[in-house]
Design an enzyme around this catalytic site. Structure first.
Site: not given
Ligand code: ITT
Length: 184
Positions: A7-8, A12, A65, A141, A166-167
């Site tokens: 992941t970037g 997370k 994701d 975040f 969710h996570r």
């Molecule tokens: P990777 O794909 O590299 O894992 P990403 O930040 O692009 O990182 P996602 O596509 O899964 O990850 O995330 C989708 C969006 O949802 C992204 O803008 C995140 O900041 C947001 N997001 C993910 N998990 C969240 C959480 O627990 N709370 C609030 N926003 C979240």
């Protein structure tokens, strides 16, 4: 047991570490990236990404994701949550929701786990809540400042987020499975 999390997003990783360390699982980040399918289903995105990166690195990996689904907007932004956050952001979501009474929304987290040459296994967690009228809280975040449960945003919850998120749920399912399988 060491698990490579591709992941970037370092937020997370921090959450995954907090959830998994007590289960004897060391989560290590690799930010080499993976191809994200333009798919409506985040489970398909996670499975495809995990298979691609496991075969590329030649080792077991997880990817995760997240989708964000707002009821009154027919599930928007769904699997396109990252793009929408980068473009209109939380302020844009709040203005889209300005005169809307139905404020229900759901986060979905899907982890894809894969070893080279095998099909990915997926683990899903969900949480439902509401879109806040104003951003609140300094923690978390992404959409955390505008997603509330019982009037408290995820960004205001501190470590309690991981107990209900969710996570938190997807990683607990993954930890149960991998610990059972590897016999830790
Ligand atoms: P990777 O794909 O590299 O894992 P990403 O930040 O692009 O990182 P996602 O596509 O899964 O990850 O995330 C989708 C969006 O949802 C992204 O803008 C995140 O900041 C947001 N997001 C993910 N998990 C969240 C959480 O627990 N709370 C609030 N926003 C979240």
């Amino acid at each position: 047991m060491i698990i490579t999390f591709v992941t970037g997003n370092s937020h997370k990783v921090e959450e995954a570490v907090a959830i998994c360390s007590s289960r004897g699982i060391d989560i290590v980040q690799n930010d080499c990236g993976y191809p994200e399918l333009q798919e409506d289903d985040v489970a398909a995105v996670a499975a495809y990404g995990a298979e691609n990166v496991a075969n590329r690195l030649g080792s077991a990996v997880i990817v995760e994701d997240t989708g964000f689904y707002i009821d009154a907007l027919h599930g928007f932004p769904g699997p396109y949550a990252a793009y929408v956050h980068d473009t209109i952001g939380n302020a844009g979501i709040i203005s889209l929701m300005q005169d809307i009474g139905d404020r229900g929304a759901t986060f979905r987290s899907v982890i894809g786990y894969c070893k080279p040459g095998m099909d990915a296994v997926t683990f899903e967690g969900r949480v439902t809540g509401r879109i806040a009228h104003h951003p609140e809280g300094e923690g978390g975040f992404g959409y955390d400042p505008i997603f509330e449960i019982d009037g408290v945003t995820l960004a205001s919850m501190g470590d309690a987020k991981n107990k209900i998120s969710h996570r938190g749920r997807s990683f607990e399912k993954f930890a149960d499975w991998i610990v059972g399988r590897e016999g830790l």
